[in-house]
Design a protein around this motif. Structure first.
Motif, PDB file in Angstrom:
ATOM      1  N   ALA A   1       1.581   1.351  -3.260  1.00  0.00           N
ATOM      2  CA  ALA A   1       0.398   0.263  -4.051  1.00  0.00           C
ATOM      3  C   ALA A   1       0.590  -1.000  -2.607  1.00  0.00           C
ATOM      4  N   VAL A   2       2.056  -1.490  -2.110  1.00  0.00           N
ATOM      5  CA  VAL A   2       1.498  -2.158  -0.961  1.00  0.00           C
ATOM      6  C   VAL A   2       0.010  -1.797   0.492  1.00  0.00           C
ATOM      7  N   LEU A   3       0.263  -1.109   0.911  1.00  0.00           N
ATOM      8  CA  LEU A   3      -1.791  -0.706   0.653  1.00  0.00           C
ATOM      9  C   LEU A   3      -2.643  -0.650   0.099  1.00  0.00           C
ATOM     10  N   ASP A   4      -2.203  -0.811  -1.210  1.00  0.00           N
ATOM     11  CA  ASP A   4      -3.328  -1.166  -1.884  1.00  0.00           C
ATOM     12  C   ASP A   4      -3.653  -2.676  -1.740  1.00  0.00           C
ATOM     13  N   ARG A   5      -2.643  -3.448  -2.513  1.00  0.00           N
ATOM     14  CA  ARG A   5      -2.822  -4.164  -2.917  1.00  0.00           C
ATOM     15  C   ARG A   5      -3.003  -5.156  -0.731  1.00  0.00           C
ATOM     16  N   GLN A   6      -3.184  -5.016   0.451  1.00  0.00           N
ATOM     17  CA  GLN A   6      -3.614  -5.640   1.080  1.00  0.00           C
ATOM     18  C   GLN A   6      -4.409  -5.300   1.307  1.00  0.00           C
ATOM     19  N   ARG A   7      -5.536  -4.043   1.333  1.00  0.00           N
ATOM     20  CA  ARG A   7      -6.681  -3.872   0.961  1.00  0.00           C
ATOM     21  C   ARG A   7      -7.252  -4.285   0.073  1.00  0.00           C
ATOM     22  N   ALA A   8      -6.785  -4.932  -1.280  1.00  0.00           N
ATOM     23  CA  ALA A   8      -7.292  -5.664  -2.149  1.00  0.00           C
ATOM     24  C   ALA A   8      -7.466  -6.680  -1.666  1.00  0.00           C
TER      25      ALA A   8
END
Length: 230
Positions: free
Chosen positions: A73-80
């Motif tokens: 979820a953290v990776l997805d948030r940073q990417r977004a």
């Protein structure tokens, strides 16, 4: 499912201590206005021009600490977040050079995300970043050749060959794969945390095989009376 156990104590090899001192942090000159600008800045502090992507590792690219325990979820948030900042529609009024630089940033972010989203690949990548010279310290851990995983692989193969599929055996194998993945993640986290780097390569291979077994189970046709088919 969490990809690692985390922890507050910093490991001796500095893996969990962030990226300070590891990535470029000096000042350079903005290509557009010539004013000083941070090497990690997306935009010039003075004129706002998009800057060329710095030479960063995947963790620094997504503004993350160098550590194995990174939630998806953290990776997805940073990417977004980077996707919003670098959205072509948002930057459509910029000149061709800045739009080209933004495209390079987007590609770099996607490459970093692709490296870190798979925990087995992330473990190997992080090991390459922190690998000391000479032999890796520590003791090798469980690998893909261990008997327990061989038994699990045999169960999965039998399920693929079975017709009809035994629901109890399918559930047993599914729970076994889930447990094996969770165990490999915990062991990898502990290996980095305890500076037992020699355990990382076999554990990463073990995790990769567990993931492959999970994908293979996903291709098994459940019994006809499975509620998922109702």
């Amino acid at each position: 499912m969490a990809e690692g156990t985390g922890g507050t104590e910093s490991p001796r090899n500095g893996v969990g201590q962030g990226v300070s001192g590891v990535v470029p942090g000096g000042m350079g000159d903005c290509w557009a206005c010539g004013k000083p600008v941070s090497g990690r800045a997306l935009f010039c502090h003075n004129c706002g021009a998009i800057q060329p992507p710095a030479d960063l590792d995947a963790f620094a690219r997504l503004n993350l600490e160098r550590r194995f325990d990174v939630e998806r979820a953290v990776l997805d948030r940073q990417r977004a977040g980077f996707a919003r900042i670098l959205d072509p529609e948002r930057l459509k009024t910029r000149g061709p050079q800045e739009r080209a630089l933004a495209d390079r940033h987007r590609q770099a972010v996607e490459q970093a995300y692709a490296v870190l989203r798979d925990p087995a690949a992330r473990a190997r990548y992080l090991l390459d970043l922190v690998r000391p010279e000479g032999e890796l310290p520590g003791t090798p851990g469980k690998g893909p050749e261990d008997a327990d995983l061989a038994d699990l692989a045999a169960q999965v193969a039998d399920l693929h060959a079975a017709n009809p599929v035994d629901e109890d055996l399918l559930e047993q194998a599914t729970l076994g794969v889930i447990g094996a993945i969770a165990g490999a993640l915990v062991d990898l986290s502990a290996a980095f945390h305890n500076d037992n780097l020699a355990a990382v390569p076999p554990l990463a291979d073990r995790l990769s095989l567990c993931q492959q077994l999970g994908e293979a189970l996903g291709a098994v046709t459940p019994p006809a009376n499975d509620p998922a088919n109702d």
